[in-house]
Design an enzyme around this catalytic site. Structure first.
Site, short mmCIF file in Angstrom:
data_model
loop_
_atom_site.label_atom_id
_atom_site.label_comp_id
_atom_site.label_asym_id
_atom_site.label_seq_id
_atom_site.Cartn_x
_atom_site.Cartn_y
_atom_site.Cartn_z
CB SER A 97 -7.05 3.78 -6.72
OG SER A 97 -7.58 2.52 -6.33
CE1 TYR A 110 -11.59 6.03 -6.36
CE2 TYR A 110 -10.88 3.75 -6.69
CZ TYR A 110 -10.74 4.97 -6.07
OH TYR A 110 -9.74 5.16 -5.15
#
Length: 118
Positions: A97, A110
């Site tokens: 990501s 995350y």
């Protein structure tokens, strides 16, 4: 969830499962090996995180986010690698990501987990 099909001489087996549960990972590996006799490609695409204020997120919340986004890929890759080494090859693809390189205050765990994949 399992999907299988053949196209142009290739056999494809796609399975969705709970990467956070070791028994589920073992069952996935066994199902793929049983159906095709080998593991050629693994794509670790599990991930996500609800936004949470990093300064107040509980340790349990943070642990679950790290488990889903980093540890699950490690465990799954270990299982697939075992079979890939026996057959001299394969590919493991980890989906990361942009948050791994651009921190955000609401998805810090995350981002850290995806940075671990990178």
């Amino acid at each position: 969830l399992a999907v299988s099909f053949r196209a142009q001489g290739l056999s494809v087996h796609a399975l969705a499962y709970d990467q956070g549960e070791e028994a589920s990972v073992l069952a996935l590996r066994d199902a793929i090996v049983e159906r095709s006799g080998k593991v050629d490609v693994l794509v670790n695409n599990a991930g996500g995180s609800p936004p949470a204020d990093t300064t107040t997120a509980s340790p349990r919340f943070t642990e679950r986010i790290i488990a889903l986004n980093l540890l699950s890929a490690i465990y799954t890759s270990q299982r697939a690698n075992h079979h890939m080494q026996q057959l001299r090859g394969g590919a493991i693809v980890n989906i990361g990501s942009v948050v791994s390189m651009r921190p955000s205050p609401t998805v810090a765990a995350y981002g850290a987990a995806k940075a671990g994949l990178v």
